[in-house]
Design an enzyme around this catalytic site. Structure first.
Site, PDB file in Angstrom:
ATOM      1  N   GLY A 152      40.771   5.535   2.503  1.00 37.23           N
ATOM      2  CA  GLY A 152      39.367   5.139   2.451  1.00 37.23           C
ATOM      3  C   GLY A 152      38.445   6.191   3.044  1.00 37.23           C
ATOM      4  N   ARG A 153      39.015   6.985   3.967  1.00 32.57           N
ATOM      5  CA  ARG A 153      38.187   8.013   4.620  1.00 32.57           C
ATOM      6  C   ARG A 153      38.980   9.300   4.819  1.00 32.57           C
ATOM      7  NH1 ARG A 153      37.927   6.620  11.039  1.00 32.57           N
ATOM      8  NH2 ARG A 153      39.979   5.700  11.232  1.00 32.57           N
ATOM      9  N   LYS A 194      40.643  13.645   7.757  1.00 28.87           N
ATOM     10  CA  LYS A 194      40.373  12.236   8.087  1.00 28.87           C
ATOM     11  C   LYS A 194      38.938  12.171   8.597  1.00 28.87           C
ATOM     12  CE  LYS A 194      42.657   8.698  10.952  1.00 28.87           C
ATOM     13  NZ  LYS A 194      43.902   8.481  11.710  1.00 28.87           N
ATOM     14  N   GLY A 244      33.723   5.429   5.644  1.00 29.93           N
ATOM     15  CA  GLY A 244      34.428   6.669   5.319  1.00 29.93           C
ATOM     16  C   GLY A 244      34.390   7.709   6.423  1.00 29.93           C
ATOM     17  N   ARG A 299      54.304   7.277   2.478  1.00 31.26           N
ATOM     18  CA  ARG A 299      54.536   6.177   3.413  1.00 31.26           C
ATOM     19  C   ARG A 299      55.312   5.072   2.731  1.00 31.26           C
ATOM     20  NH1 ARG A 299      48.954   6.396   5.542  1.00 31.26           N
ATOM     21  NH2 ARG A 299      48.207   8.273   4.565  1.00 31.26           N
ATOM     22  N   ASP A 325      51.749   0.863   5.834  1.00 35.19           N
ATOM     23  CA  ASP A 325      51.026   2.056   5.364  1.00 35.19           C
ATOM     24  C   ASP A 325      50.963   3.113   6.454  1.00 35.19           C
ATOM     25  OD1 ASP A 325      49.357  -0.189   6.346  1.00 35.19           O
ATOM     26  OD2 ASP A 325      47.758   1.291   6.360  1.00 35.19           O
ATOM     27  N   ASN A 326      51.391   2.763   7.663  1.00 32.59           N
ATOM     28  CA  ASN A 326      51.392   3.736   8.754  1.00 32.59           C
ATOM     29  C   ASN A 326      52.811   4.122   9.144  1.00 32.59           C
ATOM     30  OD1 ASN A 326      48.598   3.730   8.847  1.00 32.59           O
ATOM     31  ND2 ASN A 326      48.494   2.172  10.443  1.00 32.59           N
TER      32      ASN A 326
HETATM   33  P1  AMP Z   1      44.448   2.417   9.453  1.00 38.06           P
HETATM   34  O1  AMP Z   1      44.782   1.065  10.005  1.00 38.06           O
HETATM   35  O2  AMP Z   1      43.539   3.235  10.326  1.00 38.06           O
HETATM   36  O3  AMP Z   1      45.653   3.166   9.043  1.00 38.06           O
HETATM   37  O4  AMP Z   1      43.560   2.184   8.154  1.00 38.06           O
HETATM   38  C1  AMP Z   1      43.855   1.182   7.210  1.00 38.06           C
HETATM   39  C2  AMP Z   1      43.041   1.348   5.966  1.00 38.06           C
HETATM   40  O5  AMP Z   1      41.635   1.265   6.242  1.00 38.06           O
HETATM   41  C3  AMP Z   1      43.244   2.661   5.242  1.00 38.06           C
HETATM   42  O6  AMP Z   1      43.189   2.366   3.878  1.00 38.06           O
HETATM   43  C4  AMP Z   1      42.070   3.488   5.703  1.00 38.06           C
HETATM   44  O7  AMP Z   1      41.735   4.498   4.787  1.00 38.06           O
HETATM   45  C5  AMP Z   1      40.973   2.432   5.781  1.00 38.06           C
HETATM   46  N1  AMP Z   1      39.888   2.780   6.718  1.00 38.06           N
HETATM   47  C6  AMP Z   1      39.938   2.790   8.076  1.00 38.06           C
HETATM   48  N2  AMP Z   1      38.745   3.132   8.596  1.00 38.06           N
HETATM   49  C7  AMP Z   1      37.897   3.363   7.546  1.00 38.06           C
HETATM   50  C8  AMP Z   1      36.524   3.752   7.418  1.00 38.06           C
HETATM   51  N3  AMP Z   1      35.747   3.973   8.488  1.00 38.06           N
HETATM   52  N4  AMP Z   1      36.027   3.876   6.167  1.00 38.06           N
HETATM   53  C9  AMP Z   1      36.776   3.657   5.088  1.00 38.06           C
HETATM   54  N5  AMP Z   1      38.068   3.280   5.140  1.00 38.06           N
HETATM   55  C10 AMP Z   1      38.639   3.141   6.353  1.00 38.06           C
HETATM   56 MG    MG Z   2      46.670   4.382   8.175  1.00 47.13          MG
END
Ligand code: AMP
Ligand code: MG
Length: 487
Positions: free
Chosen positions: A94-95, A115, A128, A185, A254-255
């Site tokens: 997403g970002r 990122k 994002g 992943r 996903d992580n």
């Molecule tokens: P994470 O838990 O940080 O691994 O993120 C989980 C999901 O949320 C992933 O698809 C990221 O790309 C998305 N995501 C997290 N923060 C943002 C943000 N500020 N803008 C857009 N997508 C985000």
């Molecule tokens: Mg992630």
């Protein structure tokens, strides 16, 4: 988007070419006033990048995605994932953006990704963006993990963008440039599987085999062997986390990487007082990702990977399930073996000592650490002094002195090897209060505390005069530590 001279850096587009269904070509949002905050020069050199060039306007342009080489195809990657146990079929970057692959000094391929580089088609409600603090947290903690010898994605640089980011308050924005052996992943496989496109799933598995687990390609059942290789890599990785007191905080599928590298430093923390229930993430209210749950969660995530791979394992799905279950059964013994061997190292116990004796000693120690809220890192390091005959520094950490004395006497009788202990028990970890101090200062423009913290945590096993405060637990008034996700 302007183009850097192609001679400066060459970025492959292998992911985008081989797995177009998982790659959305995209470009970074412009950074209005980019300023390099921190650069890992040795890592740059490993990648064949000139640190001086990376500090130049073109180099900084690459680090925020504004100036990319003509051969690059930046993409947002598609993936799915179980988040806190619930399946989300479409997450994706997403970002983040994968800029491309770089051939490293060893001839391997490394992903260069960003990122915080702006909204992508996967952004959903998100902006994002990323703030300076959390991107520097990933930089510091990944640098510490690498210095500890724990497999991890690396942080090449953090660049402040000059664009404010709205969180609870307005914060300075930043982009992290991340290097990974790949960004595949468990969630990548879940995404491919959910599309129902078996050809895509097979191509993804073939990429994973060739990039990370080439021996699996020679096996009788390559895709089962791929699964087993990931089981092995993750069992070893999570054992390393446990031995050093690392709490990932958001072990969603996903992580979790296919390579076995730690990825996505969000609400992570290093545990201070030993506690199997330690949780730092503000969103993990049920304690799903507590310190002591990490091995079980890793196994659960691997079961999700197995489900995604089933159609490749055998045409007969019942047979595929039986094979996958058997392979997943390898996780616990491999984890236990890695953890027990690591604990032997931490306690300096030689290979001659019987397994049963060593494991009873460990089993008797952990409740003492828990009951007396003993600082995990300080304890094991102080035990090195105890092995040399001075038990006092370790003893000071306990309330129940009789229990400690009796345990230490049993342990000391085994003749622990202090030098071996000092090689595996760190002095410097990125303690939460120090990380917060460094991030807070950097957010208002003072990078000195960050530099000092990086200096300490990148020589984790070395006691150095002047760095005493980097070896001490948080002061009492630091209080209960909370970390925040997705910021
Ligand atoms: P994470 O838990 O940080 O691994 O993120 C989980 C999901 O949320 C992933 O698809 C990221 O790309 C998305 N995501 C997290 N923060 C943002 C943000 N500020 N803008 C857009 N997508 C985000
Ligand atoms: Mg992630």
């Amino acid at each position: 988007m302007s183009l850097a001279p192609p001679t400066t850096v060459s970025l492959g587009d292998r992911f985008a070419r081989e797995l177009p269904e998982l790659a959305v070509p995209w470009q970074a949002e412009e950074a209005p006033d980019p300023r390099l905050l921190v650069l890992d020069e040795p890592l740059a050199v490993e990648l064949g990048l000139d640190p001086a060039w990376l500090r130049s306007p073109d180099g900084i342009g690459l680090l925020v995605g504004g100036v990319v080489p003509s051969d690059a195809v930046p993409v947002a990657q598609a993936y799915a994932g179980h988040q806190f146990g619930g399946f989300v079929p479409r997450l994706g970057d997403g970002r983040a953006l994968l800029l491309g692959e770089i051939a490293d000094a060893d001839g391997g391929l490394r992903d260069l990704a960003l990122k915080g580089s702006g909204r992508t088609p996967f952004a959903r409600g998100g902006d994002g963006l990323a703030a300076v603090g959390p991107m520097l947290r990933e930089y510091v903690v990944s640098a510490a993990m690498h210095a500890l010898g724990i497999p991890t994605t690396r942080s090449l640089a953090v660049v402040a963008t000059g664009r404010p980011v709205r969180r609870e308050t307005l914060l300075p924005g930043a982009v992290l440039a991340r290097v990974a052996s790949s960004h595949l992943r468990v969630g990548s496989f879940q995404y491919a599987r959910a599309t129902g496109d078996l050809d895509l799933l097979r191509r993804l598995a073939d990429v994973a085999i060739s990039r990370h687990h080439p021996a699996a390609g020679q096996a009788e059942r390559p895709y089962l062997a791929l699964f087993e290789a990931v089981v092995t890599a993750q069992a070893a990785l999570v054992a390393r986390w446990m031995l050093v007191g690392f709490v990932h905080g958001v072990m969603n599928t996903d992580n979790m990487t296919i390579s076995g590298e730690t990825i996505d430093y969000g609400p992570c923390a290093f545990m201070e007082a030993f506690d199997p229930g330690a949780v730092y993430s503000s969103i993990d209210s049920s304690g799903r990702y507590a310190y002591g749950n990490q091995p079980v969660v890793a196994e659960w995530n691997l079961a999700r990977l197995a489900e995604a791979l089933l159609p490749l394992i055998d045409d007969d799905q019942e047979r595929a399930v039986a094979l996958a279950v058997e392979s997943l059964g390898g996780f616990r013994p491999q984890y236990d073996a890695a953890w027990s061997a690591g604990m032997r190292g931490k306690l300096g116990i030689s290979a001659d000592v019987d397994d049963a004796v060593a494991s009873t000693l460990v089993d008797d120690l952990l409740p003492l650490l828990t009951a007396d809220h003993v600082d995990h890192t300080s304890f094991f390091r102080a035990l090195g002094a105890a092995a040399r005959g001075d038990s006092e520094p370790a003893r000071l950490l306990f309330l129940d002195l009789a229990a400690f004395d009796s345990w230490v006497a049993r342990w000391h009788a085994l003749g622990p090897d202090a030098e071996r202990m000092d090689r595996v028990n760190p002095v410097h970890i990125p303690r939460n209060h120090l990380v917060e101090e460094a991030l807070g200062a950097a957010t208002v423009g003072d990078l000195d505390p960050l530099g000092r913290l990086l200096d300490a945590v990148t020589s984790p096993y070395e006691e150095r005069p002047g760095l005493e405060r980097y070896a001490a637990p948080a002061p009492q008034d630091f209080g209960a530590y909370r970390t925040f996700c997705g910021t």
